[in-house]
Design an enzyme around this catalytic site. Structure first.
Site, PDB file in Angstrom:
ATOM      1  N   SER A   1      33.600 -64.689   3.988  1.00 55.72           N
ATOM      2  CA  SER A   1      32.466 -63.933   3.484  1.00 55.72           C
ATOM      3  C   SER A   1      31.379 -63.760   4.541  1.00 55.72           C
ATOM      4  O   SER A   1      30.445 -63.012   4.361  1.00 55.72           O
ATOM      5  CB  SER A   1      31.868 -64.637   2.272  1.00 55.72           C
TER       6      SER A   1
ATOM      7  N   ASN B   1      36.691 -72.688   3.480  1.00 57.13           N
ATOM      8  CA  ASN B   1      35.286 -72.613   3.854  1.00 57.13           C
ATOM      9  C   ASN B   1      34.415 -72.167   2.682  1.00 57.13           C
ATOM     10  O   ASN B   1      33.739 -72.981   2.056  1.00 57.13           O
ATOM     11  CB  ASN B   1      35.126 -71.678   5.059  1.00 57.13           C
ATOM     12  N   ASP B   2      34.499 -70.890   2.331  1.00 56.51           N
ATOM     13  CA  ASP B   2      33.617 -70.378   1.278  1.00 56.51           C
ATOM     14  C   ASP B   2      33.820 -71.085  -0.060  1.00 56.51           C
ATOM     15  O   ASP B   2      32.877 -71.258  -0.825  1.00 56.51           O
ATOM     16  CB  ASP B   2      33.867 -68.877   1.077  1.00 56.51           C
ATOM     17  N   THR B   3      35.060 -71.515  -0.328  1.00 53.07           N
ATOM     18  CA  THR B   3      35.361 -72.101  -1.636  1.00 53.07           C
ATOM     19  C   THR B   3      34.798 -73.503  -1.795  1.00 53.07           C
ATOM     20  O   THR B   3      34.901 -74.093  -2.862  1.00 53.07           O
ATOM     21  CB  THR B   3      36.887 -72.165  -1.849  1.00 53.07           C
TER      22      THR B   3
END
Lengths: 472, 95
Positions: A434, A393-395
Protein backbone atom coordinates in the site's frame (compact mmCIF):
# COMPACT_ATOMS: atom_id res chain seq x y z
CA UNK A 1 -34.54 -43.07 -26.04
CA UNK A 2 -34.25 -40.05 -28.26
CA UNK A 3 -30.92 -38.21 -28.49
CA UNK A 4 -32.58 -35.21 -26.90
CA UNK A 5 -33.62 -37.31 -23.89
CA UNK A 6 -30.03 -38.53 -23.44
CA UNK A 7 -28.69 -34.97 -23.73
CA UNK A 8 -31.20 -33.63 -21.19
CA UNK A 9 -30.42 -36.48 -18.78
CA UNK A 10 -26.71 -35.77 -19.11
CA UNK A 11 -27.30 -32.07 -18.38
CA UNK A 12 -29.36 -32.93 -15.34
CA UNK A 13 -26.57 -35.18 -14.08
CA UNK A 14 -24.00 -32.47 -14.80
CA UNK A 15 -25.96 -29.78 -12.96
CA UNK A 16 -26.32 -32.10 -9.95
CA UNK A 17 -22.62 -33.02 -9.98
CA UNK A 18 -21.53 -29.36 -10.22
CA UNK A 19 -23.58 -28.31 -7.22
CA UNK A 20 -22.69 -31.42 -5.22
CA UNK A 21 -19.02 -30.90 -6.12
CA UNK A 22 -19.02 -27.24 -5.07
CA UNK A 23 -20.74 -28.26 -1.84
CA UNK A 24 -18.00 -30.79 -1.08
CA UNK A 25 -15.39 -28.15 -1.90
CA UNK A 26 -16.60 -26.10 1.04
CA UNK A 27 -14.69 -28.19 3.58
CA UNK A 28 -10.96 -28.96 3.42
CA UNK A 29 -11.63 -32.63 4.27
CA UNK A 30 -13.84 -33.31 1.26
CA UNK A 31 -12.63 -30.56 -1.08
CA UNK A 32 -10.42 -32.78 -3.25
CA UNK A 33 -13.27 -35.17 -4.00
CA UNK A 34 -15.52 -32.19 -4.74
CA UNK A 35 -13.56 -31.04 -7.77
CA UNK A 36 -13.39 -34.64 -9.03
CA UNK A 37 -17.20 -34.97 -8.83
CA UNK A 38 -17.61 -31.68 -10.68
CA UNK A 39 -15.03 -32.86 -13.22
CA UNK A 40 -17.14 -35.92 -14.02
CA UNK A 41 -20.12 -33.64 -14.49
CA UNK A 42 -18.17 -31.77 -17.13
CA UNK A 43 -17.09 -34.96 -18.89
CA UNK A 44 -20.68 -36.23 -19.04
CA UNK A 45 -21.99 -32.92 -20.40
CA UNK A 46 -19.29 -32.57 -23.07
CA UNK A 47 -19.67 -36.18 -24.27
CA UNK A 48 -23.45 -35.82 -24.49
CA UNK A 49 -23.10 -32.63 -26.53
CA UNK A 50 -21.61 -34.67 -29.37
CA UNK A 51 -25.15 -35.99 -29.91
CA UNK A 52 -25.95 -32.53 -31.29
CA UNK A 53 -24.67 -33.78 -34.65
CA UNK A 54 -27.84 -35.89 -34.96
CA UNK A 55 -30.05 -32.85 -35.00
CA UNK A 56 -28.56 -29.83 -36.75
CA UNK A 57 -30.21 -26.81 -38.33
CA UNK A 58 -31.07 -27.16 -42.03
CA UNK A 59 -28.69 -24.34 -43.03
CA UNK A 60 -25.73 -26.02 -41.31
CA UNK A 61 -26.21 -29.48 -42.82
CA UNK A 62 -23.86 -28.98 -45.82
CA UNK A 63 -21.08 -27.93 -43.43
CA UNK A 64 -21.60 -30.66 -40.85
CA UNK A 65 -18.40 -32.64 -41.56
CA UNK A 66 -16.26 -29.49 -41.54
CA UNK A 67 -17.92 -28.33 -38.34
CA UNK A 68 -17.32 -31.64 -36.56
CA UNK A 69 -13.65 -31.55 -37.54
CA UNK A 70 -13.43 -27.94 -36.30
CA UNK A 71 -15.02 -28.91 -32.96
CA UNK A 72 -12.57 -31.77 -32.54
CA UNK A 73 -9.55 -29.59 -33.33
CA UNK A 74 -10.70 -26.73 -31.09
CA UNK A 75 -11.44 -29.09 -28.18
CA UNK A 76 -8.09 -30.85 -28.53
CA UNK A 77 -6.11 -27.60 -28.79
CA UNK A 78 -7.90 -25.85 -25.92
CA UNK A 79 -7.79 -28.89 -23.66
CA UNK A 80 -4.20 -29.75 -24.48
CA UNK A 81 -2.86 -26.24 -23.97
CA UNK A 82 -4.79 -25.59 -20.75
CA UNK A 83 -3.97 -29.00 -19.27
CA UNK A 84 -0.24 -28.50 -19.81
CA UNK A 85 -0.15 -24.89 -18.63
CA UNK A 86 -2.23 -25.78 -15.58
CA UNK A 87 0.13 -28.59 -14.57
CA UNK A 88 3.16 -26.34 -15.01
CA UNK A 89 2.10 -23.13 -13.30
CA UNK A 90 3.79 -22.18 -10.02
CA UNK A 91 1.55 -21.92 -6.96
CA UNK A 92 2.59 -18.27 -6.53
CA UNK A 93 1.31 -17.54 -10.05
CA UNK A 94 -2.09 -19.12 -9.39
CA UNK A 95 -4.15 -15.88 -9.27
CA UNK A 96 -3.17 -14.76 -12.76
CA UNK A 97 -3.72 -18.25 -14.14
CA UNK A 98 -7.26 -18.29 -12.76
CA UNK A 99 -7.74 -14.87 -14.39
CA UNK A 100 -6.56 -16.21 -17.73
CA UNK A 101 -8.84 -19.29 -17.69
CA UNK A 102 -11.72 -17.10 -16.56
CA UNK A 103 -11.16 -14.68 -19.44
CA UNK A 104 -11.32 -17.63 -21.83
CA UNK A 105 -14.73 -18.61 -20.45
CA UNK A 106 -15.96 -15.05 -20.92
CA UNK A 107 -14.65 -15.11 -24.48
CA UNK A 108 -16.52 -18.34 -25.19
CA UNK A 109 -19.78 -16.82 -23.91
CA UNK A 110 -19.19 -13.73 -26.06
CA UNK A 111 -18.52 -16.00 -29.06
CA UNK A 112 -21.90 -17.70 -28.60
CA UNK A 113 -23.56 -14.28 -28.49
CA UNK A 114 -21.64 -13.17 -31.59
CA UNK A 115 -22.78 -16.21 -33.61
CA UNK A 116 -26.39 -15.63 -32.55
CA UNK A 117 -26.27 -11.94 -33.48
CA UNK A 118 -24.21 -12.20 -36.69
CA UNK A 119 -26.39 -15.08 -37.89
CA UNK A 120 -29.65 -13.32 -36.97
CA UNK A 121 -30.66 -16.50 -35.12
CA UNK A 122 -32.41 -14.96 -32.13
CA UNK A 123 -35.85 -13.43 -32.21
CA UNK A 124 -37.95 -11.91 -29.48
CA UNK A 125 -36.89 -9.12 -27.17
CA UNK A 126 -36.20 -11.26 -24.08
CA UNK A 127 -33.91 -13.67 -25.91
CA UNK A 128 -32.17 -10.77 -27.67
CA UNK A 129 -31.68 -8.94 -24.38
CA UNK A 130 -30.06 -12.05 -22.90
CA UNK A 131 -27.84 -12.50 -25.97
CA UNK A 132 -26.74 -8.85 -26.00
CA UNK A 133 -26.11 -8.67 -22.24
CA UNK A 134 -24.24 -11.98 -22.22
CA UNK A 135 -22.12 -10.82 -25.14
CA UNK A 136 -21.32 -7.49 -23.51
CA UNK A 137 -20.44 -8.98 -20.12
CA UNK A 138 -18.53 -11.90 -21.65
CA UNK A 139 -16.42 -9.65 -23.89
CA UNK A 140 -15.67 -7.34 -20.96
CA UNK A 141 -14.66 -10.31 -18.80
CA UNK A 142 -12.38 -11.55 -21.61
CA UNK A 143 -10.39 -8.36 -22.15
CA UNK A 144 -10.52 -7.34 -18.48
CA UNK A 145 -9.22 -10.71 -17.30
CA UNK A 146 -6.43 -10.59 -19.86
CA UNK A 147 -5.31 -7.21 -18.49
CA UNK A 148 -5.55 -8.56 -14.92
CA UNK A 149 -3.43 -11.54 -15.95
CA UNK A 150 -0.86 -9.34 -17.70
CA UNK A 151 -0.58 -7.05 -14.68
CA UNK A 152 -0.19 -9.80 -12.08
CA UNK A 153 2.25 -11.60 -14.35
CA UNK A 154 4.37 -8.46 -14.56
CA UNK A 155 3.83 -8.09 -18.31
CA UNK A 156 2.11 -4.75 -17.93
CA UNK A 157 3.51 -2.46 -15.29
CA UNK A 158 2.05 0.47 -13.52
CA UNK A 159 -1.43 1.84 -13.77
CA UNK A 160 -2.36 4.35 -16.32
CA UNK A 161 -5.04 6.82 -15.69
CA UNK A 162 -5.81 10.35 -16.73
CA UNK A 163 -8.19 12.95 -15.44
CA UNK A 164 -11.62 12.37 -16.88
CA UNK A 165 -11.04 8.63 -17.25
CA UNK A 166 -14.19 7.85 -15.27
CA UNK A 167 -16.16 10.18 -17.55
CA UNK A 168 -14.77 8.43 -20.63
CA UNK A 169 -15.61 5.01 -19.17
CA UNK A 170 -19.05 6.17 -18.17
CA UNK A 171 -19.87 7.44 -21.65
CA UNK A 172 -18.40 4.28 -23.17
CA UNK A 173 -20.80 2.21 -21.08
CA UNK A 174 -23.72 4.43 -22.10
CA UNK A 175 -22.82 4.02 -25.78
CA UNK A 176 -22.63 0.24 -25.33
CA UNK A 177 -26.00 0.12 -23.59
CA UNK A 178 -27.53 2.33 -26.28
CA UNK A 179 -26.15 0.13 -29.05
CA UNK A 180 -27.41 -2.98 -27.27
CA UNK A 181 -30.80 -1.38 -26.75
CA UNK A 182 -30.99 -0.40 -30.41
CA UNK A 183 -30.17 -3.99 -31.44
CA UNK A 184 -33.01 -5.27 -29.25
CA UNK A 185 -35.51 -2.69 -30.51
CA UNK A 186 -34.60 -3.51 -34.12
CA UNK A 187 -35.30 -7.19 -33.39
CA UNK A 188 -31.66 -8.01 -34.07
CA UNK A 189 -31.87 -6.67 -37.64
CA UNK A 190 -28.73 -4.52 -37.53
CA UNK A 191 -25.76 -4.57 -39.90
CA UNK A 192 -22.72 -6.79 -39.36
CA UNK A 193 -20.56 -3.70 -39.01
CA UNK A 194 -22.79 -2.44 -36.19
CA UNK A 195 -22.48 -5.76 -34.32
CA UNK A 196 -18.72 -5.81 -34.85
CA UNK A 197 -18.35 -2.29 -33.45
CA UNK A 198 -20.46 -3.33 -30.46
CA UNK A 199 -18.15 -6.24 -29.60
CA UNK A 200 -14.97 -4.24 -30.22
CA UNK A 201 -16.20 -1.45 -27.94
CA UNK A 202 -17.15 -4.04 -25.27
CA UNK A 203 -13.63 -5.49 -25.40
CA UNK A 204 -12.17 -1.99 -25.24
CA UNK A 205 -14.37 -1.18 -22.25
CA UNK A 206 -12.95 -4.19 -20.36
CA UNK A 207 -9.44 -2.85 -20.96
CA UNK A 208 -10.36 0.68 -19.87
CA UNK A 209 -12.04 -0.64 -16.70
CA UNK A 210 -9.05 -2.73 -15.64
CA UNK A 211 -6.03 -0.63 -16.61
CA UNK A 212 -6.42 1.98 -13.84
CA UNK A 213 -6.65 -0.67 -11.09
CA UNK A 214 -3.49 -1.43 -9.14
CA UNK A 215 -2.01 -4.87 -8.57
CA UNK A 216 -3.05 -5.07 -4.90
CA UNK A 217 -6.71 -4.78 -5.83
CA UNK A 218 -6.52 -7.20 -8.74
CA UNK A 219 -7.82 -10.28 -6.83
CA UNK A 220 -11.11 -8.49 -6.18
CA UNK A 221 -11.31 -7.64 -9.86
CA UNK A 222 -10.54 -11.22 -10.94
CA UNK A 223 -13.24 -12.50 -8.62
CA UNK A 224 -15.67 -9.94 -10.04
CA UNK A 225 -14.88 -11.01 -13.62
CA UNK A 226 -15.35 -14.61 -12.51
CA UNK A 227 -18.88 -13.69 -11.43
CA UNK A 228 -19.37 -11.77 -14.69
CA UNK A 229 -18.38 -14.76 -16.79
CA UNK A 230 -20.81 -16.88 -14.78
CA UNK A 231 -23.64 -14.44 -15.56
CA UNK A 232 -22.70 -14.28 -19.23
CA UNK A 233 -22.71 -18.08 -19.43
CA UNK A 234 -26.10 -18.20 -17.69
CA UNK A 235 -27.58 -15.64 -20.12
CA UNK A 236 -26.23 -17.45 -23.19
CA UNK A 237 -27.64 -20.66 -21.70
CA UNK A 238 -31.06 -19.05 -21.85
CA UNK A 239 -30.48 -18.05 -25.47
CA UNK A 240 -29.48 -21.63 -26.36
CA UNK A 241 -32.24 -23.08 -24.14
CA UNK A 242 -29.55 -25.07 -22.34
CA UNK A 243 -30.40 -25.69 -18.64
CA UNK A 244 -26.87 -26.84 -17.74
CA UNK A 245 -25.43 -23.49 -18.82
CA UNK A 246 -28.23 -21.59 -17.12
CA UNK A 247 -27.80 -23.33 -13.77
CA UNK A 248 -23.99 -23.54 -13.72
CA UNK A 249 -23.66 -19.95 -14.93
CA UNK A 250 -26.05 -18.51 -12.40
CA UNK A 251 -24.61 -20.54 -9.48
CA UNK A 252 -21.16 -19.15 -10.32
CA UNK A 253 -22.60 -15.69 -10.92
CA UNK A 254 -24.02 -15.45 -7.42
CA UNK A 255 -21.22 -17.39 -5.70
CA UNK A 256 -18.67 -15.19 -7.42
CA UNK A 257 -20.49 -12.02 -6.43
CA UNK A 258 -20.54 -13.10 -2.78
CA UNK A 259 -16.87 -14.08 -2.91
CA UNK A 260 -16.03 -10.66 -4.38
CA UNK A 261 -17.89 -8.91 -1.56
CA UNK A 262 -16.13 -11.07 1.07
CA UNK A 263 -12.74 -10.24 -0.42
CA UNK A 264 -13.43 -6.52 -0.62
CA UNK A 265 -14.66 -6.59 2.97
CA UNK A 266 -11.48 -8.33 4.14
CA UNK A 267 -9.51 -5.50 2.54
CA UNK A 268 -11.75 -2.93 4.17
CA UNK A 269 -12.86 -1.55 0.83
CA UNK A 270 -16.07 -1.49 -1.12
CA UNK A 271 -16.18 -2.97 -4.59
CA UNK A 272 -16.99 0.40 -6.15
CA UNK A 273 -14.06 1.87 -4.26
CA UNK A 274 -11.77 -0.74 -5.84
CA UNK A 275 -13.14 -0.08 -9.31
CA UNK A 276 -13.40 3.67 -9.31
CA UNK A 277 -10.71 5.06 -7.05
CA UNK A 278 -6.98 4.68 -6.89
CA UNK A 279 -5.46 3.15 -3.80
CA UNK A 280 -1.68 3.42 -4.17
CA UNK A 281 -1.73 6.99 -5.39
CA UNK A 282 -3.66 8.18 -2.34
CA UNK A 283 -0.95 6.99 0.07
CA UNK A 284 1.01 10.09 1.00
CA UNK A 285 3.59 10.51 3.72
CA UNK A 286 1.75 10.85 7.00
CA UNK A 287 4.26 12.28 9.41
CA UNK A 288 7.22 10.90 11.31
CA UNK A 289 6.97 7.81 13.47
CA UNK A 290 8.77 7.85 16.80
CA UNK A 291 11.38 5.28 17.71
CA UNK A 292 13.77 3.37 15.52
CA UNK A 293 14.00 0.01 13.79
CA UNK A 294 16.15 -2.38 15.84
CA UNK A 295 17.93 -5.12 13.96
CA UNK A 296 18.38 -8.63 15.42
CA UNK A 297 20.31 -11.76 14.45
CA UNK A 298 18.43 -14.70 12.99
CA UNK A 299 20.16 -17.06 15.41
CA UNK A 300 19.17 -15.04 18.50
CA UNK A 301 15.58 -14.97 17.34
CA UNK A 302 15.65 -18.71 16.65
CA UNK A 303 16.99 -19.57 20.09
CA UNK A 304 14.42 -17.43 21.82
CA UNK A 305 11.70 -19.29 19.92
CA UNK A 306 13.24 -22.65 20.83
CA UNK A 307 12.71 -21.82 24.53
CA UNK A 308 9.32 -20.19 24.07
CA UNK A 309 6.12 -22.05 24.84
CA UNK A 310 3.93 -20.38 22.26
CA UNK A 311 4.94 -18.99 18.86
CA UNK A 312 2.63 -17.56 16.22
CA UNK A 313 3.81 -17.06 12.66
CA UNK A 314 2.22 -14.46 10.39
CA UNK A 315 3.31 -15.23 6.82
CA UNK A 316 2.84 -12.96 3.82
CA UNK A 317 3.44 -13.04 0.10
CA UNK A 318 7.14 -12.19 0.63
CA UNK A 319 7.57 -15.67 2.12
CA UNK A 320 6.36 -17.29 -1.09
CA UNK A 321 8.37 -14.96 -3.31
CA UNK A 322 11.52 -16.04 -1.45
CA UNK A 323 10.36 -19.69 -1.77
CA UNK A 324 11.03 -20.00 1.96
CA UNK A 325 7.87 -21.86 2.99
CA UNK A 326 9.57 -25.28 2.94
CA UNK A 327 12.45 -24.12 5.15
CA UNK A 328 9.99 -22.35 7.42
CA UNK A 329 7.99 -25.54 7.92
CA UNK A 330 11.22 -27.45 8.63
CA UNK A 331 11.97 -24.90 11.34
CA UNK A 332 8.43 -25.21 12.68
CA UNK A 333 8.78 -28.99 12.92
CA UNK A 334 12.02 -28.50 14.85
CA UNK A 335 10.22 -26.20 17.29
CA UNK A 336 7.34 -28.65 17.63
CA UNK A 337 9.83 -31.40 18.44
CA UNK A 338 10.92 -29.19 21.34
CA UNK A 339 7.33 -28.86 22.61
CA UNK A 340 6.79 -25.35 21.35
CA UNK A 341 3.17 -24.63 20.44
CA UNK A 342 3.39 -23.20 16.90
CA UNK A 343 0.47 -21.75 15.00
CA UNK A 344 0.12 -19.95 11.70
CA UNK A 345 -2.05 -16.83 11.54
CA UNK A 346 -3.42 -15.97 8.11
CA UNK A 347 -4.79 -12.57 7.26
CA UNK A 348 -7.72 -12.77 4.83
CA UNK A 349 -5.73 -11.01 2.12
CA UNK A 350 -2.34 -12.60 2.79
CA UNK A 351 -0.82 -13.64 -0.51
CA UNK A 352 -2.24 -12.28 -3.71
CA UNK A 353 -5.82 -13.32 -3.05
CA UNK A 354 -7.84 -14.64 -0.11
CA UNK A 355 -6.81 -18.18 0.68
CA UNK A 356 -3.72 -17.96 -1.53
CA UNK A 357 -1.40 -18.16 1.51
CA UNK A 358 -3.13 -21.35 2.65
CA UNK A 359 -2.43 -22.90 -0.73
CA UNK A 360 1.23 -21.86 -0.55
CA UNK A 361 1.61 -23.31 2.97
CA UNK A 362 -0.20 -26.48 1.94
CA UNK A 363 2.29 -26.83 -0.90
CA UNK A 364 5.09 -26.90 1.69
CA UNK A 365 3.22 -29.64 3.60
CA UNK A 366 1.96 -27.53 6.51
CA UNK A 367 -1.15 -29.32 7.86
CA UNK A 368 -4.23 -27.12 7.73
CA UNK A 369 -5.15 -27.69 11.37
CA UNK A 370 -2.28 -25.52 12.66
CA UNK A 371 -3.30 -22.72 10.26
CA UNK A 372 -5.76 -20.25 11.72
CA UNK A 373 -7.88 -17.49 10.25
CA UNK A 374 -7.41 -14.00 11.62
CA UNK A 375 -10.60 -13.88 13.66
CA UNK A 376 -9.85 -17.24 15.29
CA UNK A 377 -6.36 -16.37 16.43
CA UNK A 378 -6.23 -12.62 17.03
CA UNK A 379 -7.06 -13.08 20.74
CA UNK A 380 -4.16 -15.46 21.19
CA UNK A 381 -1.37 -13.03 20.30
CA UNK A 382 -1.49 -11.58 23.81
CA UNK A 383 -0.49 -15.00 25.21
CA UNK A 384 2.23 -15.60 22.62
CA UNK A 385 5.86 -15.39 23.66
CA UNK A 386 7.00 -14.69 20.12
CA UNK A 387 5.22 -13.57 16.99
CA UNK A 388 7.15 -13.86 13.74
CA UNK A 389 6.17 -11.85 10.68
CA UNK A 390 7.63 -13.26 7.48
CA UNK A 391 7.21 -11.27 4.30
CA UNK A 392 4.05 -9.50 5.45
CA UNK A 393 3.67 -5.78 6.05
CA UNK A 394 0.36 -3.96 5.65
CA UNK A 395 -1.61 -6.79 7.25
CA UNK A 396 0.23 -6.31 10.57
CA UNK A 397 0.39 -2.51 10.61
CA UNK A 398 -1.17 -1.12 13.82
CA UNK A 399 -1.77 2.17 11.98
CA UNK A 400 -4.89 0.48 10.63
CA UNK A 401 -6.28 0.58 14.20
CA UNK A 402 -5.07 3.98 15.33
CA UNK A 403 -4.08 6.35 12.55
CA UNK A 404 -7.18 7.87 11.00
CA UNK A 405 -5.21 9.62 8.28
CA UNK A 406 -3.70 6.36 7.06
CA UNK A 407 -5.17 4.93 3.83
CA UNK A 408 -5.36 1.51 5.47
CA UNK A 409 -7.23 2.86 8.52
CA UNK A 410 -10.04 0.53 9.54
CA UNK A 411 -8.65 -2.54 7.81
CA UNK A 412 -8.70 -5.50 10.21
CA UNK A 413 -5.15 -6.58 11.01
CA UNK A 414 -3.33 -9.39 12.78
CA UNK A 415 -2.56 -8.26 16.33
CA UNK A 416 1.09 -9.35 16.26
CA UNK A 417 2.10 -6.25 18.20
CA UNK A 418 0.33 -7.69 21.26
CA UNK A 419 2.84 -10.55 21.52
CA UNK A 420 5.64 -10.28 24.08
CA UNK A 421 8.27 -10.18 21.37
CA UNK A 422 7.88 -9.61 17.65
CA UNK A 423 10.41 -10.53 14.98
CA UNK A 424 9.94 -9.23 11.48
CA UNK A 425 11.81 -11.09 8.75
CA UNK A 426 12.18 -8.64 5.92
CA UNK A 427 14.46 -8.10 3.01
CA UNK A 428 14.97 -4.37 3.49
CA UNK A 429 13.43 -1.27 4.95
CA UNK A 430 10.91 -0.78 2.16
CA UNK A 431 7.22 -0.17 2.53
CA UNK A 432 4.36 -2.56 1.94
CA UNK A 433 2.12 -2.95 -1.08
CA UNK A 434 0.00 0.00 0.00
CA UNK A 435 3.04 2.26 0.27
CA UNK A 436 2.37 3.01 3.93
CA UNK A 437 5.06 3.23 6.62
CA UNK A 438 4.65 0.48 9.26
CA UNK A 439 4.54 1.61 12.90
CA UNK A 440 5.04 -1.94 14.12
CA UNK A 441 8.67 -1.93 12.98
CA UNK A 442 9.41 0.96 15.35
CA UNK A 443 7.69 -0.58 18.38
CA UNK A 444 9.69 -1.36 21.54
CA UNK A 445 8.90 -5.08 21.46
CA UNK A 446 9.80 -5.47 17.80
CA UNK A 447 13.10 -6.43 16.22
CA UNK A 448 13.93 -6.65 12.54
CA UNK A 449 15.69 -9.68 11.09
CA UNK A 450 16.96 -8.41 7.76
CA UNK A 451 17.69 -10.76 4.91
CA UNK A 452 16.21 -13.02 2.29
CA UNK A 453 13.52 -15.10 4.00
CA UNK A 454 14.94 -18.40 2.82
CA UNK A 455 18.44 -17.57 4.07
CA UNK A 456 17.07 -16.37 7.40
CA UNK A 457 15.18 -19.66 7.82
CA UNK A 458 18.33 -21.65 7.11
CA UNK A 459 20.22 -19.58 9.69
CA UNK A 460 17.45 -20.19 12.24
CA UNK A 461 17.50 -23.94 11.59
CA UNK A 462 21.28 -24.05 11.98
CA UNK A 463 21.20 -22.04 15.20
CA UNK A 464 18.73 -24.38 16.91
CA UNK A 465 20.44 -27.53 15.61
CA UNK A 466 23.85 -26.33 16.84
CA UNK A 467 22.34 -25.60 20.21
CA UNK A 468 21.10 -29.15 20.46
CA UNK A 469 24.28 -30.62 19.06
CA UNK A 470 26.12 -28.82 21.88
CA UNK A 471 24.20 -30.86 24.49
CA UNK A 472 21.30 -28.73 25.68
CA UNK B 1 -39.47 -24.68 -23.22
CA UNK B 2 -37.43 -22.82 -20.62
CA UNK B 3 -38.99 -19.45 -21.24
CA UNK B 4 -40.58 -16.77 -19.12
CA UNK B 5 -41.20 -17.61 -15.51
CA UNK B 6 -39.73 -21.12 -15.68
CA UNK B 7 -36.38 -19.58 -16.67
CA UNK B 8 -36.76 -16.96 -13.98
CA UNK B 9 -37.33 -19.64 -11.33
CA UNK B 10 -34.29 -21.56 -12.52
CA UNK B 11 -32.14 -18.42 -12.32
CA UNK B 12 -33.45 -17.51 -8.89
CA UNK B 13 -32.96 -20.96 -7.36
CA UNK B 14 -29.52 -21.33 -8.91
CA UNK B 15 -28.50 -17.93 -7.56
CA UNK B 16 -29.57 -18.87 -4.04
CA UNK B 17 -27.77 -22.19 -4.32
CA UNK B 18 -24.52 -20.46 -5.25
CA UNK B 19 -24.91 -17.94 -2.47
CA UNK B 20 -25.60 -20.61 0.16
CA UNK B 21 -22.70 -22.82 -0.86
CA UNK B 22 -20.12 -20.05 -0.79
CA UNK B 23 -21.48 -18.35 2.31
CA UNK B 24 -20.39 -21.20 4.56
CA UNK B 25 -16.93 -21.74 3.14
CA UNK B 26 -13.94 -21.07 5.43
CA UNK B 27 -11.66 -18.40 4.00
CA UNK B 28 -8.75 -20.87 3.76
CA UNK B 29 -10.56 -22.35 0.78
CA UNK B 30 -11.36 -19.10 -1.02
CA UNK B 31 -8.66 -19.38 -3.66
CA UNK B 32 -9.42 -23.01 -4.63
CA UNK B 33 -13.11 -22.20 -4.54
CA UNK B 34 -12.78 -19.23 -6.86
CA UNK B 35 -10.81 -21.49 -9.15
CA UNK B 36 -13.41 -24.25 -8.74
CA UNK B 37 -16.30 -21.97 -9.64
CA UNK B 38 -14.19 -20.73 -12.54
CA UNK B 39 -14.03 -24.37 -13.69
CA UNK B 40 -17.81 -24.79 -13.37
CA UNK B 41 -18.58 -22.00 -15.84
CA UNK B 42 -16.31 -23.86 -18.27
CA UNK B 43 -19.58 -25.67 -19.14
CA UNK B 44 -19.86 -22.85 -21.67
CA UNK B 45 -17.83 -25.16 -23.94
CA UNK B 46 -20.99 -27.23 -24.40
CA UNK B 47 -22.90 -24.20 -25.68
CA UNK B 48 -20.04 -23.19 -27.95
CA UNK B 49 -19.94 -26.74 -29.34
CA UNK B 50 -23.64 -26.55 -30.20
CA UNK B 51 -23.10 -23.16 -31.87
CA UNK B 52 -20.16 -24.42 -33.94
CA UNK B 53 -21.97 -27.59 -35.04
CA UNK B 54 -24.83 -25.40 -36.26
CA UNK B 55 -22.58 -22.82 -37.94
CA UNK B 56 -23.66 -22.05 -41.51
CA UNK B 57 -21.15 -19.46 -42.73
CA UNK B 58 -17.35 -19.15 -42.57
CA UNK B 59 -17.74 -16.22 -40.15
CA UNK B 60 -19.84 -18.32 -37.79
CA UNK B 61 -17.41 -21.20 -38.11
CA UNK B 62 -14.48 -18.92 -37.24
CA UNK B 63 -16.19 -17.45 -34.18
CA UNK B 64 -17.46 -20.87 -33.14
CA UNK B 65 -13.97 -22.37 -33.40
CA UNK B 66 -12.66 -19.55 -31.23
CA UNK B 67 -15.49 -20.15 -28.73
CA UNK B 68 -14.93 -23.90 -28.40
CA UNK B 69 -11.18 -23.36 -28.10
CA UNK B 70 -11.57 -20.83 -25.29
CA UNK B 71 -14.32 -22.81 -23.55
CA UNK B 72 -12.24 -26.01 -23.58
CA UNK B 73 -9.32 -24.03 -22.14
CA UNK B 74 -11.52 -22.65 -19.37
CA UNK B 75 -12.83 -26.09 -18.39
CA UNK B 76 -9.55 -28.02 -18.62
CA UNK B 77 -7.36 -25.31 -17.06
CA UNK B 78 -9.85 -24.64 -14.28
CA UNK B 79 -10.00 -28.33 -13.40
CA UNK B 80 -6.25 -28.90 -13.37
CA UNK B 81 -5.31 -25.94 -11.17
CA UNK B 82 -8.18 -26.52 -8.72
CA UNK B 83 -7.34 -30.20 -8.37
CA UNK B 84 -3.65 -29.37 -7.85
CA UNK B 85 -4.43 -26.90 -5.10
CA UNK B 86 -6.94 -29.06 -3.26
CA UNK B 87 -4.75 -32.11 -3.47
CA UNK B 88 -2.20 -30.34 -1.25
CA UNK B 89 -4.52 -29.71 1.67
CA UNK B 90 -3.59 -32.25 4.32
CA UNK B 91 -4.44 -32.56 7.99
CA UNK B 92 -1.69 -33.31 10.52
CA UNK B 93 -3.14 -36.59 11.80
CA UNK B 94 -2.60 -38.29 8.43
CA UNK B 95 1.18 -38.08 8.53
Amino acid sequence: MTPDFIIQTAYFAAAFLFIYGLKRMSSPVTARSGIVWAGWGMVVAVLASFLYVLDVNESAKPHLTTNIVLVAIALALGLGWAWRSGKKVEMTAMPQMVALYNGMGGGAAAAIAAIELFGYKTHGSIVLTMAVLGGLIGAMALSGSLIAWAKLDGRVNGTWRFSGLQAVNGSLLLVLLAMGGYTIVQGGEVSHAFIAVFFILALFYGVMMTMPIGGADMPVVISLYNAFTGLAVGFEGYVLQNPALMIAGMVVGSAGTLLTLLMAKAMNRSVSNVLFSNFGAAAEEEGEIEGSMKPADASDAAIQMRYASKVIIAPGYGLAVAQAQHKLFEFVKLLQANDVDVKFAIHPVAGRMPGHMNVLLAEAGVPYDIIYDMEDINEEFAQADVAVVVGANDTVNPAARTNKSSPIYGMPILNVDKARQVYVVKRGKGKGYSGVENELFYADNCNMVYGDAQKVMVDMLTAVKELEGGGH
Amino acid sequence: MLTGFVALYIFMLAAFTGYEIIGRVPSILHTPLMSGSNFVHGIVVVGATWALINAATPLEQAIGFFGVLLGAGNAAGGYVVTERMLEMFKSSDKK
